[in-house]
Design a protein around this motif. Structure first.
Motif, PDB file in Angstrom:
ATOM      1  N   ASN A  26       0.824  -1.210   0.000  1.00  0.00           N
ATOM      2  CA  ASN A  26       0.000   0.000   0.000  1.00  0.00           C
ATOM      3  C   ASN A  26       0.860   1.263   0.000  1.00  0.00           C
ATOM      4  O   ASN A  26       0.577   2.226  -0.729  1.00  0.00           O
ATOM      5  CB  ASN A  26      -0.935   0.004   1.215  1.00  0.00           C
ATOM      6  CG  ASN A  26      -2.002  -1.064   1.149  1.00  0.00           C
ATOM      7  OD1 ASN A  26      -2.275  -1.616   0.075  1.00  0.00           O
ATOM      8  ND2 ASN A  26      -2.606  -1.381   2.271  1.00  0.00           N
ATOM      9  N   LEU A  27       1.906   1.261   0.826  1.00  0.00           N
ATOM     10  CA  LEU A  27       2.776   2.432   0.895  1.00  0.00           C
ATOM     11  C   LEU A  27       3.541   2.624  -0.416  1.00  0.00           C
ATOM     12  O   LEU A  27       3.703   3.759  -0.894  1.00  0.00           O
ATOM     13  CB  LEU A  27       3.751   2.288   2.064  1.00  0.00           C
ATOM     14  CG  LEU A  27       3.133   2.386   3.460  1.00  0.00           C
ATOM     15  CD1 LEU A  27       4.174   2.058   4.530  1.00  0.00           C
ATOM     16  CD2 LEU A  27       2.546   3.773   3.715  1.00  0.00           C
ATOM     17  N   GLN A  28       4.000   1.534  -1.017  1.00  0.00           N
ATOM     18  CA  GLN A  28       4.680   1.636  -2.303  1.00  0.00           C
ATOM     19  C   GLN A  28       3.747   2.218  -3.361  1.00  0.00           C
ATOM     20  O   GLN A  28       4.155   3.035  -4.190  1.00  0.00           O
ATOM     21  CB  GLN A  28       5.182   0.276  -2.758  1.00  0.00           C
ATOM     22  CG  GLN A  28       6.422  -0.197  -2.036  1.00  0.00           C
ATOM     23  CD  GLN A  28       6.920  -1.514  -2.600  1.00  0.00           C
ATOM     24  OE1 GLN A  28       6.920  -2.523  -1.901  1.00  0.00           O
ATOM     25  NE2 GLN A  28       7.354  -1.512  -3.840  1.00  0.00           N
ATOM     26  N   THR A  29       2.485   1.796  -3.342  1.00  0.00           N
ATOM     27  CA  THR A  29       1.511   2.306  -4.305  1.00  0.00           C
ATOM     28  C   THR A  29       1.335   3.809  -4.149  1.00  0.00           C
ATOM     29  O   THR A  29       1.255   4.549  -5.135  1.00  0.00           O
ATOM     30  CB  THR A  29       0.156   1.593  -4.124  1.00  0.00           C
ATOM     31  OG1 THR A  29       0.331   0.196  -4.356  1.00  0.00           O
ATOM     32  CG2 THR A  29      -0.884   2.144  -5.088  1.00  0.00           C
ATOM     33  N   ILE A  30       1.270   4.276  -2.892  1.00  0.00           N
ATOM     34  CA  ILE A  30       1.139   5.714  -2.628  1.00  0.00           C
ATOM     35  C   ILE A  30       2.348   6.469  -3.182  1.00  0.00           C
ATOM     36  O   ILE A  30       2.210   7.514  -3.832  1.00  0.00           O
ATOM     37  CB  ILE A  30       1.004   5.967  -1.113  1.00  0.00           C
ATOM     38  CG1 ILE A  30      -0.337   5.428  -0.608  1.00  0.00           C
ATOM     39  CG2 ILE A  30       1.125   7.463  -0.796  1.00  0.00           C
ATOM     40  CD1 ILE A  30      -0.475   5.434   0.899  1.00  0.00           C
ATOM     41  N   VAL A  31       3.535   5.921  -2.948  1.00  0.00           N
ATOM     42  CA  VAL A  31       4.747   6.589  -3.414  1.00  0.00           C
ATOM     43  C   VAL A  31       4.831   6.577  -4.934  1.00  0.00           C
ATOM     44  O   VAL A  31       5.122   7.593  -5.577  1.00  0.00           O
ATOM     45  CB  VAL A  31       5.995   5.914  -2.802  1.00  0.00           C
ATOM     46  CG1 VAL A  31       7.275   6.499  -3.402  1.00  0.00           C
ATOM     47  CG2 VAL A  31       5.995   6.089  -1.285  1.00  0.00           C
ATOM     48  N   GLU A  32       4.564   5.427  -5.533  1.00  0.00           N
ATOM     49  CA  GLU A  32       4.682   5.296  -6.989  1.00  0.00           C
ATOM     50  C   GLU A  32       3.676   6.162  -7.729  1.00  0.00           C
ATOM     51  O   GLU A  32       3.923   6.560  -8.882  1.00  0.00           O
ATOM     52  CB  GLU A  32       4.502   3.836  -7.386  1.00  0.00           C
ATOM     53  CG  GLU A  32       5.659   2.945  -6.951  1.00  0.00           C
ATOM     54  CD  GLU A  32       5.357   1.466  -7.103  1.00  0.00           C
ATOM     55  OE1 GLU A  32       6.310   0.667  -7.051  1.00  0.00           O
ATOM     56  OE2 GLU A  32       4.169   1.112  -7.270  1.00  0.00           O
ATOM     57  N   ILE A 119       0.376  11.362   3.962  1.00  0.00           N
ATOM     58  CA  ILE A 119       1.673  10.695   3.847  1.00  0.00           C
ATOM     59  C   ILE A 119       2.496  11.365   2.752  1.00  0.00           C
ATOM     60  O   ILE A 119       3.690  11.646   2.924  1.00  0.00           O
ATOM     61  CB  ILE A 119       1.487   9.198   3.554  1.00  0.00           C
ATOM     62  CG1 ILE A 119       0.804   8.512   4.744  1.00  0.00           C
ATOM     63  CG2 ILE A 119       2.841   8.534   3.254  1.00  0.00           C
ATOM     64  CD1 ILE A 119       0.469   7.059   4.506  1.00  0.00           C
ATOM     65  N   VAL A 120       1.856  11.652   1.625  1.00  0.00           N
ATOM     66  CA  VAL A 120       2.533  12.326   0.515  1.00  0.00           C
ATOM     67  C   VAL A 120       3.055  13.691   0.952  1.00  0.00           C
ATOM     68  O   VAL A 120       4.214  14.046   0.704  1.00  0.00           O
ATOM     69  CB  VAL A 120       1.578  12.482  -0.683  1.00  0.00           C
ATOM     70  CG1 VAL A 120       2.178  13.425  -1.725  1.00  0.00           C
ATOM     71  CG2 VAL A 120       1.275  11.128  -1.313  1.00  0.00           C
ATOM     72  N   ALA A 121       2.201  14.457   1.627  1.00  0.00           N
ATOM     73  CA  ALA A 121       2.608  15.790   2.082  1.00  0.00           C
ATOM     74  C   ALA A 121       3.771  15.703   3.068  1.00  0.00           C
ATOM     75  O   ALA A 121       4.681  16.541   3.050  1.00  0.00           O
ATOM     76  CB  ALA A 121       1.423  16.510   2.720  1.00  0.00           C
ATOM     77  N   SER A 122       3.757  14.679   3.918  1.00  0.00           N
ATOM     78  CA  SER A 122       4.827  14.516   4.896  1.00  0.00           C
ATOM     79  C   SER A 122       6.137  14.142   4.221  1.00  0.00           C
ATOM     80  O   SER A 122       7.206  14.629   4.609  1.00  0.00           O
ATOM     81  CB  SER A 122       4.438  13.447   5.927  1.00  0.00           C
ATOM     82  OG  SER A 122       3.320  13.857   6.681  1.00  0.00           O
ATOM     83  N   ILE A 123       6.080  13.281   3.217  1.00  0.00           N
ATOM     84  CA  ILE A 123       7.293  12.930   2.472  1.00  0.00           C
ATOM     85  C   ILE A 123       7.887  14.177   1.824  1.00  0.00           C
ATOM     86  O   ILE A 123       9.100  14.410   1.884  1.00  0.00           O
ATOM     87  CB  ILE A 123       6.994  11.854   1.404  1.00  0.00           C
ATOM     88  CG1 ILE A 123       6.605  10.530   2.074  1.00  0.00           C
ATOM     89  CG2 ILE A 123       8.205  11.657   0.484  1.00  0.00           C
ATOM     90  CD1 ILE A 123       6.117   9.469   1.106  1.00  0.00           C
ATOM     91  N   GLU A 124       7.033  14.996   1.219  1.00  0.00           N
ATOM     92  CA  GLU A 124       7.503  16.225   0.580  1.00  0.00           C
ATOM     93  C   GLU A 124       8.150  17.159   1.603  1.00  0.00           C
ATOM     94  O   GLU A 124       9.203  17.749   1.348  1.00  0.00           O
ATOM     95  CB  GLU A 124       6.340  16.930  -0.116  1.00  0.00           C
ATOM     96  CG  GLU A 124       5.818  16.193  -1.338  1.00  0.00           C
ATOM     97  CD  GLU A 124       4.595  16.854  -1.939  1.00  0.00           C
ATOM     98  OE1 GLU A 124       4.482  16.875  -3.176  1.00  0.00           O
ATOM     99  OE2 GLU A 124       3.740  17.374  -1.178  1.00  0.00           O
ATOM    100  N   ALA A 125       7.505  17.295   2.767  1.00  0.00           N
ATOM    101  CA  ALA A 125       8.027  18.189   3.801  1.00  0.00           C
ATOM    102  C   ALA A 125       9.366  17.695   4.331  1.00  0.00           C
ATOM    103  O   ALA A 125      10.326  18.461   4.469  1.00  0.00           O
ATOM    104  CB  ALA A 125       7.012  18.319   4.934  1.00  0.00           C
ATOM    105  N   VAL A 126       9.441  16.391   4.630  1.00  0.00           N
ATOM    106  CA  VAL A 126      10.673  15.830   5.171  1.00  0.00           C
ATOM    107  C   VAL A 126      11.796  15.914   4.141  1.00  0.00           C
ATOM    108  O   VAL A 126      12.952  16.210   4.480  1.00  0.00           O
ATOM    109  CB  VAL A 126      10.431  14.368   5.617  1.00  0.00           C
ATOM    110  CG1 VAL A 126      11.749  13.657   5.896  1.00  0.00           C
ATOM    111  CG2 VAL A 126       9.550  14.337   6.863  1.00  0.00           C
ATOM    112  N   ALA A 127      11.485  15.701   2.877  1.00  0.00           N
ATOM    113  CA  ALA A 127      12.497  15.811   1.825  1.00  0.00           C
ATOM    114  C   ALA A 127      13.030  17.235   1.722  1.00  0.00           C
ATOM    115  O   ALA A 127      14.176  17.452   1.303  1.00  0.00           O
ATOM    116  CB  ALA A 127      11.907  15.379   0.484  1.00  0.00           C
ATOM    117  N   ALA A 128      12.203  18.214   2.120  1.00  0.00           N
ATOM    118  CA  ALA A 128      12.615  19.618   2.100  1.00  0.00           C
ATOM    119  C   ALA A 128      13.338  20.031   3.377  1.00  0.00           C
ATOM    120  O   ALA A 128      13.694  21.191   3.549  1.00  0.00           O
ATOM    121  CB  ALA A 128      11.397  20.510   1.892  1.00  0.00           C
ATOM    122  N   GLY A 129      13.539  19.073   4.288  1.00  0.00           N
ATOM    123  CA  GLY A 129      14.271  19.373   5.506  1.00  0.00           C
ATOM    124  C   GLY A 129      13.424  19.823   6.666  1.00  0.00           C
ATOM    125  O   GLY A 129      13.933  20.423   7.618  1.00  0.00           O
TER     126      GLY A 129
END
Length: 222
Positions: A26-32, A119-129
Motif C-alpha cells: 500500500n505504501l509503495q503504491t502511494i509513493v509510486e 503521507i505524501v505531504a509529509s514525504i515532501e516536507a521531510v524531503a525539504a528538511g
C-alpha cells in the motif's frame, strides 16, 4: 537551505519499511503514484532494507513499525551521506520514546490512520528538511508533558561563547552543518566541534535537546 534541500534535483528517493507485506504494498503504491517520488526499495525491517540498498541512501524512509531505542536505521545514519528523513507511522503517539524519535534534522511522526495525501505531504516536507508532527505530539512537545531523555545539570550552565550561541540559533532555524559552516565561513569540522562543546555545556544528547534547553533557559529566541 539544508543539505537535504540542496541535493534534490531529481525525484525524491523513497524507501519503505513495514512488517506487513500488505502495508508495504500500500505504501509503495502511494509513493509510486506521485510523479515526484521514486521507490528505491522496501523491506520488512531496517537490516534487510540496508542490505538491499547496497550502499545507497534514500532521501526519505517511510516506516510503519515502532523503532526500538537502538535506532533501527543506525546502519544508514553511520554512512558518509546526508541521513535520510523519516516518516514514522505509529499506533501509539503517546509512547515514551516518541519525542526522541527525531534522529535526523527532518522527520514526521504521524498516526497510522492518516490519509494517503497526508503521507505524501509529509514525504515532501521531510524531503525539504522539515519536521511534521501530529497535533497531539506537537502539543506535548510545547507543553513539556513528556520530558526529553536528558538529565539537567544541578548547577548553572557553563557559559556559551558568542559563536556557540550563533550556532545554536542556526540550529533552531533548522540549518544543517554545511549551511552553518557556509554562513559563518568556517569548516564543517569546526561546526561539529562547536556542536560537541554546546552539547557538553548544556547537557544535551542531540540537536533537538540542545535547542529546547537553550530556549527554556533564554539563550536563544525563536
Amino acid at each position: 537551505m539544508s543539505d537535504r534541500q540542496m541535493v534534490h534535483i531529481g525525484p525524491v528517493r523513497v524507501a519503505v519499511i513495514a512488517a506487513s507485506s500488505q502495508v508495504r504494498e500500500n505504501l509503495q503504491t502511494i509513493v509510486e503514484a506521485h510523479p515526484a517520488f521514486s521507490v528505491m526499495g522496501s523491506a520488512a525491517d531496517a537490516d534487510t532494507l540496508v542490505e538491499s540498498l547496497a550502499g545507497s541512501v534514500p532521501d526519505v524512509v517511510v516506516i510503519d513499525s515502532e523503532p526500538d531505542e537502538s535506532d533501527p536505521l543506525k546502519a544508514l545514519f553511520e554512512r558518509e551521506h546526508t541521513p535520510p528523513g523519516l516518516v514514522l507511522l505509529l499506533d501509539d503517539l503517546d509512547s515514551d520514546w516518541v519525542l526522541d524519535a527525531l534522529p535526523t534534522d527532518a522527520a514526521a511522526i504521524l498516526s497510522r490512520n492518516v490519509m494517503p495525501a497526508e503521507i505524501v505531504a509529509s514525504i515532501e516536507a521531510v524531503a525539504a528538511g522539515l519536521c511534521v508532527l501530529s497535533p497531539d505530539v506537537l502539543a506535548r512537545l510545547l507543553a513539556g508533558r513528556k520530558p526529553l531523555r536528558w538529565t539537567a545539570p544541578s548547577g548553572p550552565f557553563e557559559a556559551l561563547t558568542l559563536r556557540e550561541v550563533e550556532v545554536l540559533a542556526m540550529l533552531a532555524d533548522g540549518l544543517g552543518n554545511k549551511e552553518i559552516a557556509r554562513q559563518l565561513d568556517i569548516s564543517d569540522n569546526t561546526v561539529k566541534s562547536h556542536l560537541s562543546t554546546i552539547f557538553g555545556k548544556l547537557g544535551a544528547a542531540n540537536r533537538t535537546e540542545a535547542v529546547m534547553l537553550a530556549m527554556r533557559h533564554g539563550l536563544i529566541m525563536v
